[in-house]
Write an enzyme that holds these catalytic residues in place. Sequence first.
Site, PDB file in Angstrom:
ATOM      1  N   ARG A  53       0.817  -1.210   0.000  1.00 52.82           N
ATOM      2  CA  ARG A  53       0.000   0.000   0.000  1.00 52.82           C
ATOM      3  C   ARG A  53       0.855   1.266   0.000  1.00 52.82           C
ATOM      4  NH1 ARG A  53      -5.604  -1.402   1.968  1.00 52.82           N
ATOM      5  NH2 ARG A  53      -5.822   0.691   2.819  1.00 52.82           N
ATOM      6  N   GLU A 168     -13.185   0.806   0.468  1.00 51.91           N
ATOM      7  CA  GLU A 168     -12.610   1.620   1.539  1.00 51.91           C
ATOM      8  C   GLU A 168     -12.844   3.116   1.334  1.00 51.91           C
ATOM      9  OE1 GLU A 168      -8.535   0.596   2.658  1.00 51.91           O
ATOM     10  OE2 GLU A 168      -8.758  -1.305   1.578  1.00 51.91           O
TER      11      GLU A 168
END
Length: 215
Positions: A53, A168
């Site tokens: 990420r 998300e």
Amino acid sequence: MALLPNSPKIYHIVNVDKLPSIISDGRLFCDSTMAQRAPAGTTIGMGSIKQRRLALPVKCYSGAVVGDFVPFYYCPRSVMLYVIHRASNPELGYKGGQDPIVHLEADLNTVLAWAANVNNSWAASDSNAGAAYAQFSNSPAHFSTLNWGYIAATSWSQADIKEAKQAEFLMYRSFPWHLVERVGTKTLATYNLVSNALALATHKPPVQIITNWYY
């Protein structure tokens, strides 16, 4: 497809032993910031995913990566919490189970209004933001495209439900503690630890034992 709720909520999960530092800082920090700070409390995420990420671009912004944002799901009892509950994934270093995990709940509309007022960037993904195929948006219209029925589903063995459930909301750099409206726990012991952490806090969101937020 279920429509966007009137007051959608967002959820971030942490080990209860991280709460004192979050309250002291007055905010949750993103992974790229936390990588430069002395760790406080127990990390519950997978190290390999956190590293990925830090390199995956959030394409609706120039130069930003997923790790520059504080992540939230749109539901409690997330897929990630199930991975923590099972504790069988070899990439998961944390093996402490669900009991010490707390849900930090915030209201999406309140968060968006705050972000607009202070000009704080945010993004949203249509699936797991740590996946290379995830699509991102910074338009409020995005939320109406999510499958809220799938997000709320308690059974997600079906691949498309699992993908939708992992969508998300991402707040750039940090997320203010004062936007947390409720803290959910699984056990009385964790409830008491949260209450102790809140003793000297200026902002004291209500704390509740909510067992159906857990597996």
